[in-house]
Write a protein that holds these residues in place. Structure first.
Motif, mmCIF file in Angstrom:
data_model
loop_
_atom_site.group_PDB
_atom_site.id
_atom_site.type_symbol
_atom_site.label_atom_id
_atom_site.label_comp_id
_atom_site.label_asym_id
_atom_site.label_seq_id
_atom_site.Cartn_x
_atom_site.Cartn_y
_atom_site.Cartn_z
ATOM 1 N N MET A 1 0.841 -1.191 0.000
ATOM 2 C CA MET A 1 0.000 0.000 0.000
ATOM 3 C C MET A 1 0.882 1.249 0.000
ATOM 4 O O MET A 1 1.826 1.350 0.768
ATOM 5 N N ALA A 2 0.537 2.200 -0.879
ATOM 6 C CA ALA A 2 1.337 3.423 -0.988
ATOM 7 C C ALA A 2 1.160 4.284 0.255
ATOM 8 O O ALA A 2 0.078 4.335 0.844
ATOM 9 N N GLU A 3 2.223 4.962 0.644
ATOM 10 C CA GLU A 3 2.140 5.845 1.796
ATOM 11 C C GLU A 3 1.315 7.077 1.432
ATOM 12 O O GLU A 3 1.317 7.527 0.282
ATOM 13 N N PRO A 4 0.574 7.643 2.405
ATOM 14 C CA PRO A 4 -0.226 8.829 2.102
ATOM 15 C C PRO A 4 0.640 10.003 1.707
ATOM 16 O O PRO A 4 1.775 10.152 2.172
ATOM 17 N N VAL A 5 0.100 10.842 0.827
ATOM 18 C CA VAL A 5 0.824 12.030 0.380
ATOM 19 C C VAL A 5 0.800 13.071 1.494
ATOM 20 O O VAL A 5 -0.251 13.365 2.075
ATOM 21 N N LEU A 6 1.956 13.639 1.798
ATOM 22 C CA LEU A 6 2.064 14.652 2.829
ATOM 23 C C LEU A 6 1.898 16.040 2.220
ATOM 24 O O LEU A 6 2.583 16.394 1.267
ATOM 25 N N LYS A 7 1.004 16.830 2.801
ATOM 26 C CA LYS A 7 0.828 18.219 2.374
ATOM 27 C C LYS A 7 1.875 19.075 3.101
ATOM 28 O O LYS A 7 1.950 19.058 4.327
ATOM 29 N N ILE A 8 2.655 19.827 2.346
ATOM 30 C CA ILE A 8 3.779 20.570 2.920
ATOM 31 C C ILE A 8 3.624 22.067 2.663
ATOM 32 O O ILE A 8 3.277 22.492 1.558
ATOM 33 N N LEU A 9 3.887 22.847 3.712
ATOM 34 C CA LEU A 9 3.890 24.303 3.627
ATOM 35 C C LEU A 9 5.295 24.805 3.944
ATOM 36 O O LEU A 9 5.893 24.414 4.948
ATOM 37 N N ILE A 10 5.833 25.669 3.066
ATOM 38 C CA ILE A 10 7.142 26.290 3.270
ATOM 39 C C ILE A 10 6.938 27.700 3.812
ATOM 40 O O ILE A 10 6.059 28.430 3.347
ATOM 41 N N ALA A 11 7.760 28.091 4.795
ATOM 42 C CA ALA A 11 7.769 29.472 5.274
ATOM 43 C C ALA A 11 9.209 29.937 5.322
ATOM 44 O O ALA A 11 9.994 29.476 6.145
ATOM 45 N N ASP A 12 9.572 30.853 4.427
ATOM 46 C CA ASP A 12 10.941 31.359 4.346
ATOM 47 C C ASP A 12 10.900 32.722 3.672
ATOM 48 O O ASP A 12 10.283 32.878 2.611
#
Length: 249
Positions: A1-12
Motif C-alpha cells: 500500500m502506498a504511503e499517504p501524500v504529505l501536504k507541505i507548507l514552506i515558510a521562508d
C-alpha cells in the motif's frame, strides 16, 4: 500500500531559499507542496487555512519568527510536523523545545531533506488527525539535543550523555571522551531530563544515575560522587537529599 501524500507548507523570507526547497521537494515522492509563506504571520494564516501535514520553517523571519510560528500552531491537536530550516545553529535547543521533528542547516542537502520528511512521516503516524498527540518514547522528557561542531550540527541522544556541567551561560554535554556546548539553563535542562535517568548533584552538575559508581563522605560531612570514568563530582548541600534517596538513607 502506498504511503499517504504529505501536504507541505514552506515558510521562508528568502526567495532563493524557498525556491531551492521547492525544487528539492519536487524530487521527493509522496509529498505535495500546498503553499509558500514569506513571513511568520503569513505562515500561521496559511497553516490555519491549508492544514498542512508538515511545515518547513525558516527561523529568522519578519514578524513572528519560526519558533513563534511553531508555538502559535501548537494549539492544533495534533499540529503539523515542524521541520526548521535555518542558517543559524544557535536556535537548535529552542527548536526542540517546541517539539520540532528535525532541524536542517542551509544550504539543505537533498538526502538530509529526505530524512527529515521521513521523520515527519513517522511523527504523523504516531499522531494521526483527530487524536491527542502521543509522545515518542521517553514520555514528556527530552530525547535528543543538536549541538554545533566543525561539520555543522550533531545529534546527541540523551541516553548517551554521561553528565552535564555548567559553563557560564552554556551547558557542556559529556559523552565519553567528547563534549559539546549548548546554550541552555541548568534549571530548564533539569526539568527536561527524565529524573529516573538523571540526578542533579550540584548547581552546576547533572549526572546520569548509572554513571555514578558510588558516594563517599569527606571530613566536612559533604558527599562526593565517584563516576564511571574515574572523576569525582562534589555534591552541593542543596542536593544532599537526592544522594540520600539514591542510597536509601
Amino acid at each position: 500500500m502506498a504511503e499517504p501524500v504529505l501536504k507541505i507548507l514552506i515558510a521562508d523570507d528568502e526567495p532563493l531559499a524557498a525556491e531551492r526547497l521547492q525544487l528539492l521537494l519536487a524530487r521527493c515522492e509522496g509529498v505535495d507542496l500546498v503553499g509558500t509563506a514569506s513571513d511568520g504571520d503569513g505562515a500561521v494564516r496559511m497553516a490555519e487555512a491549508l492544514k498542512p501535514d508538515v511545515m518547513l520553517l525558516d527561523i529568522a523571519m519578519p514578524g513572528l519568527d519560526g519558533i513563534d510560528v511553531a508555538r502559535a500552531i501548537a494549539a492544533r491537536r495534533p499540529g503539523p510536523a515542524v521541520v526548521f530550516i535555518t542558517a543559524f545553529d544557535q536556535f537548535a535547543v529552542a527548536a526542540f523545545d517546541v517539539n520540532a521533528v528535525d532541524y536542517l542547516m542551509k544550504p539543505v542537502e537533498p538526502q538530509r531533506l529526505g530524512r527529515a520528511i521521513e521523520r515527519a512521516r513517522a511523527y504523523l503516524e504516531r499522531n494521526p488527525p483527530g487524536t491527542a498527540p502521543t509522545p515518542a518514547p521517553g514520555t514528556g522528557f527530552l530525547e535528543e539535543f543538536w549541538a554545533s561542531d566543525l561539520s555543522g550540527l550533531v545529534r546527541i541522544a540523551v541516553a548517551d550523555i554521561d553528565r552535564v556541567s555548567a559553563e557560564r551561560d552554556y551547558m557542556r554535554l559529556h559523552v565519553g571522551q567528547r563534549s559539546w556546548l549548548i546554550h541552555h539553563s541548568m534549571n530548564a535542562l533539569e526539568e527536561g531530563l527524565d529524573p529516573a535517568m538523571f540526578v542533579r548533584l550540584h548547581r552546576s552538575a547533572i549526572v546520569r544515575r548509572d554513571f555514578i559508581t558510588g558516594f563517599q563522605r569527606v571530613p566536612s560531612g559533604r558527599w562526593i560522587a565517584r563516576l564511571n570514568d574515574g572523576a569525582e563530582q562534589p555534591v552541593g548541600r542543596l542536593y544532599a537529599d537526592a544522594v540520600r534517596a539514591m542510597v536509601g538513607r
